[in-house]
Design a protein around this motif. Structure first.
Motif, PDB file in Angstrom:
ATOM      1  N   VAL A  75       0.660  -1.088   0.125  1.00 59.91           N
ATOM      2  CA  VAL A  75      -0.063  -0.090  -0.120  1.00 59.91           C
ATOM      3  C   VAL A  75       0.958   1.175   0.063  1.00 59.91           C
ATOM      4  N   LEU A  76       0.348   2.387  -0.767  1.00 60.81           N
ATOM      5  CA  LEU A  76       1.174   3.583  -0.762  1.00 60.81           C
ATOM      6  C   LEU A  76       1.212   4.115   0.599  1.00 60.81           C
ATOM      7  N   PRO A  77       2.364   4.574   1.106  1.00 61.08           N
ATOM      8  CA  PRO A  77       2.364   5.274   2.298  1.00 61.08           C
ATOM      9  C   PRO A  77       1.526   6.298   2.713  1.00 61.08           C
ATOM     10  N   THR A 117       4.959   9.769 -11.167  1.00 61.96           N
ATOM     11  CA  THR A 117       5.974   8.642 -11.279  1.00 61.96           C
ATOM     12  C   THR A 117       6.539   7.983  -9.925  1.00 61.96           C
ATOM     13  N   ALA A 118       6.774   8.757  -9.070  1.00 58.51           N
ATOM     14  CA  ALA A 118       7.272   8.043  -7.884  1.00 58.51           C
ATOM     15  C   ALA A 118       6.257   7.769  -7.050  1.00 58.51           C
ATOM     16  N   ALA A 119       4.974   8.126  -6.835  1.00 61.56           N
ATOM     17  CA  ALA A 119       3.787   7.406  -6.404  1.00 61.56           C
ATOM     18  C   ALA A 119       3.244   6.346  -7.095  1.00 61.56           C
ATOM     19  N   VAL A 120       3.298   6.434  -8.300  1.00 61.07           N
ATOM     20  CA  VAL A 120       2.943   4.956  -9.318  1.00 61.07           C
ATOM     21  C   VAL A 120       3.694   3.945  -9.084  1.00 61.07           C
ATOM     22  N   VAL A 121       5.126   4.007  -9.100  1.00 58.43           N
ATOM     23  CA  VAL A 121       5.932   3.045  -8.635  1.00 58.43           C
ATOM     24  C   VAL A 121       5.907   2.608  -7.301  1.00 58.43           C
ATOM     25  N   PRO A 126       7.556  -0.929 -11.072  1.00 57.34           N
ATOM     26  CA  PRO A 126       8.025  -0.212 -12.439  1.00 57.34           C
ATOM     27  C   PRO A 126       7.534  -0.737 -13.687  1.00 57.34           C
ATOM     28  N   HIS A 127       6.810  -1.751 -13.621  1.00 56.33           N
ATOM     29  CA  HIS A 127       6.215  -2.316 -14.862  1.00 56.33           C
ATOM     30  C   HIS A 127       4.967  -1.790 -15.362  1.00 56.33           C
ATOM     31  N   ILE A 128       4.455  -0.586 -15.263  1.00 54.35           N
ATOM     32  CA  ILE A 128       3.250   0.222 -15.735  1.00 54.35           C
ATOM     33  C   ILE A 128       3.538   1.702 -15.718  1.00 54.35           C
ATOM     34  N   SER A 129       3.171   2.309 -17.020  1.00 51.30           N
ATOM     35  CA  SER A 129       3.500   3.646 -17.349  1.00 51.30           C
ATOM     36  C   SER A 129       2.725   4.474 -16.194  1.00 51.30           C
ATOM     37  N   THR A 130       2.899   5.885 -16.148  1.00 53.68           N
ATOM     38  CA  THR A 130       2.308   6.610 -15.226  1.00 53.68           C
ATOM     39  C   THR A 130       1.051   7.097 -15.770  1.00 53.68           C
ATOM     40  N   THR A 131       0.614   7.213 -16.992  1.00 57.45           N
ATOM     41  CA  THR A 131      -0.504   7.447 -17.710  1.00 57.45           C
ATOM     42  C   THR A 131      -1.395   6.196 -17.548  1.00 57.45           C
ATOM     43  N   GLU A 132      -0.806   5.019 -17.821  1.00 61.55           N
ATOM     44  CA  GLU A 132      -1.696   4.008 -17.805  1.00 61.55           C
ATOM     45  C   GLU A 132      -2.255   3.745 -16.482  1.00 61.55           C
ATOM     46  N   ALA A 133      -1.272   3.900 -15.349  1.00 54.78           N
ATOM     47  CA  ALA A 133      -1.919   3.631 -13.947  1.00 54.78           C
ATOM     48  C   ALA A 133      -2.795   4.556 -13.591  1.00 54.78           C
ATOM     49  N   ASN A 134      -2.737   5.727 -13.929  1.00 53.00           N
ATOM     50  CA  ASN A 134      -3.816   6.823 -13.342  1.00 53.00           C
ATOM     51  C   ASN A 134      -5.154   6.491 -14.214  1.00 53.00           C
ATOM     52  N   LEU A 135      -5.120   6.235 -15.602  1.00 57.64           N
ATOM     53  CA  LEU A 135      -6.246   5.584 -16.318  1.00 57.64           C
ATOM     54  C   LEU A 135      -6.796   4.362 -15.436  1.00 57.64           C
ATOM     55  N   LYS A 451      15.802   7.268  -4.949  1.00 56.13           N
ATOM     56  CA  LYS A 451      14.448   7.077  -5.895  1.00 56.13           C
ATOM     57  C   LYS A 451      13.290   7.450  -5.071  1.00 56.13           C
ATOM     58  N   ASN A 452      13.605   7.948  -3.563  1.00 58.51           N
ATOM     59  CA  ASN A 452      12.658   8.324  -2.584  1.00 58.51           C
ATOM     60  C   ASN A 452      11.632   7.174  -2.260  1.00 58.51           C
ATOM     61  N   ARG A 453      12.305   5.782  -2.241  1.00 58.64           N
ATOM     62  CA  ARG A 453      11.743   4.705  -1.819  1.00 58.64           C
ATOM     63  C   ARG A 453      11.972   4.485  -0.257  1.00 58.64           C
TER      64      ARG A 453
END
Length: 556
Positions: A75-77, A117-121, A126-135, A451-453
């Motif tokens: 889960v995203l922090p 991008t950082a939130a999506v990752v 890393p295996h989905i683009s930012t545009t596809e993830a938001n869609l 990478k801010n991880r």
């Protein structure tokens, strides 16, 4: 070509390690996580008590976060959550808020602005683009509001996304943007029944909605049903459907309410916080004493401390560079003791050295089985990107939580370590081992910080073991090896250089597998690099000694 035969994979079964971890959605909990190749995990909001301890080690082979973990869902922090965004139009969460012209393939806005991008990752890897993830997030949120999560007619719009990504998107939305999905699905069913009674299509009714449209359907729990006039035709099939749906919805809402109350009570009792390691779901109720140990071992931090990147990295970098310098000096000036002066004169030096390292790793593994030690181990035997401690760059390479992970690492250490020790001696062996492990840990910390991880944590001995394996294979890079008797004669076997390249390729290839990443690639690759560098120094030293001996022979 000189042909050697190893009784175990010449470089730790990287394929097995990768497969072992990639079958898990995340790491397990601090006092209970089984890891194999140094792993990563997120800190989800705790929802259950964690299981008793089991964990994986460091080779940079085991990963975990600084406290006990409750949920296996990545889960995203919380500090990256949707609710931190401000400005923009309101986010629809009720069925009656669906705008005119809503289409499933377009979805509904789930935040004031799309994720970066950082939130999506952090959510999907890393295996989905930012545009596809938001869609995908917009589509899944639209279905939650429209009540179509279980509607098979709209699934074609998400066929391009993997089931894993759809699951992660739904979990993220449910965590950050609560929506009464049951109520919305019930309202949609009522509208569909009403449209069926009128002989129209629900989509047509929705298309005619205006800005002030409000569904006439109300939640059963909020509004008492008006008394229905008796029909001259008697009860209809639609009435029976409504009654069954009402009973089903009421039972589901009651069940959810009970689960919510129970979860809140457990969280209050366990004093759960969001800064925790992800882990295996609880299968049994912990005793009050065990719950006390779990609570003490957890971090009270709500978010990572505010620090600049160099502030997180500098203390650990100085420590590791100093340790590496000591390793070089030790390798250069170490003089083996005479047999009579050794502590165990009847045991070969290689067996004594490697055996001592194995015993140290076993002792640290045993400490993870003692609940009062969990807090100390979380702080000083685990590398945590959010709150790094310099000493953990050294300590974490002895730390394992699961017996399988420990056995896996120690088996490779024994079969390759003894051979490398016999060839180069104790000084060079120990220098290579500790330098590879410490620099591997620093590589992981550097990657995570840049990478801010900051939700990453790691432990295990894999970085050190990869260093020993790489050094041995580099010294014999043009010689041949057989692994468990394969390939059979008359083939000479695999060259050391090809095995080394295969190990590197497997680690790099894991990054491109569309699953949550749980393998500490940075530590593995850094350990291999240090091992190759150490082997090169050994070769240079040998060449210098040969030239010196040749010069002395000429003078004689």
């Amino acid at each position: 070509m000189n042909s050697c035969s190893l009784g175990v994979n010449a470089f730790r079964s990287s394929v097995q390690a990768a497969a072992h971890h990639l079958t898990r959605p995340c790491i397990r909990l601090l006092p209970a996580a089984s890891l194999s190749a140094r792993c990563f995990s997120s800190w989800p909001l705790a929802q259950q008590q964690p299981p008793p301890p089991r964990r994986g080690g460091h080779g940079r082979s085991g990963l975990a976060a600084p406290a006990l973990l409750r949920s296996a869902r990545p889960v995203l922090p919380q500090w990256l959550g949707i609710r931190t965004l401000i400005g923009g139009p309101p986010i629809p969460i009720h069925y009656v808020d669906i705008p005119p012209g809503y289409l499933d393939q377009d979805g509904l806005p789930f935040a004031k602005r799309d994720l970066d991008t950082a939130a999506v990752v952090a959510i999907f890897g890393p295996h989905i683009s930012t545009t596809e993830a938001n869609l995908l997030l917009r589509i899944m949120h639209g279905r939650r509001v429209a009540g179509t999560l279980e509607d098979p007619t709209v699934r074609i719009n998400t066929m391009m996304f993997s089931k894993e990504h759809q699951k992660l998107a739904l979990e993220y939305l449910r965590h950050n943007l609560p929506v009464d999905e049951i109520a919305n699905a019930g309202l949609r069913a009522e509208d569909e029944l009403a449209a069926l009674e009128k002989g129209t299509d629900l989509a047509e009714d929705q298309a005619r909605r205006g800005p002030g449209y409000t569904s006439k359907v109300k939640l059963y729990k909020d509004v008492e049903a008006e008394p229905k006039k008796d029909s001259v035709y008697g009860p209809s099939a639609l009435d029976a459907i409504r009654a069954r749906n009402k009973a089903k919805w009421d039972a589901e809402l009651k069940r959810r309410e009970e689960e919510k109350k129970k979860r809140e009570e457990e969280e209050r009792h366990g004093k759960a916080g969001p800064l925790q390691v992800a882990g295996k779901r609880q299968t049994r109720q912990l005793s009050p004493k065990m719950q006390e140990y779990v609570a003490k071992a957890q971090s009270d931090l709500k978010e990572p401390p505010k620090m600049k990147s160099w502030q997180r990295l500098l203390p650990s970098a100085v420590f590791v560079l100093g340790l590496s310098g000591l390793c070089l000096a030790y390798a250069e000036f170490y003089k083996p003791a005479k047999r009579a002066d050794r502590l165990f004169p009847d045991i070969p030096p290689a067996a004594a050295t490697v055996g001592t390292l194995i015993l140290a790793n076993v002792a640290c593994w045993a400490l993870w089985k003692i609940p009062p030690m969990w807090r100390f181990l979380n702080q000083y035997l685990m590398i945590v990107a959010a709150t790094p401690r310099a000493a953990t760059m050294f300590n974490a390479m002895f730390s394992h939580q699961s017996a399988f992970h420990l056995l896996q690492n120690m088996a490779v250490l024994w079969f390759l370590g003894v051979r490398f020790h016999d060839e180069v001696g104790r000084g060079t062996f120990l220098a290579t081992y500790f330098a590879s492990g410490a620099l591997g840990g620093l590589g992981t910390l550097t990657w995570a910080v840049l990478k801010n991880r900051l939700d990453v944590a790691s432990l295990g001995a894999s970085g050190a073991i990869y260093g020993i394996g790489a050094a041995y294979l580099w010294l014999h890079r043009f010689e041949s090896f057989r692994i468990l008797g394969f390939p059979a004669p008359p083939s000479d076997g695999f060259q050391g250089l090809s095995l080394l390249a295969l190990a590197a390729a497997i680690n790099i290839g894991v990054v491109f597998i569309p699953r949550p990443l749980t393998v500490d690639i940075a530590s593995h690759l850094m350990g291999m690099s240090v091992g190759v560098a150490a082997a090169h120094l050994v070769e240079m030293k040998r060449e210098a000694k040969k030239r010196e001996q040749a010069g002395e022979a000429k003078q004689a």
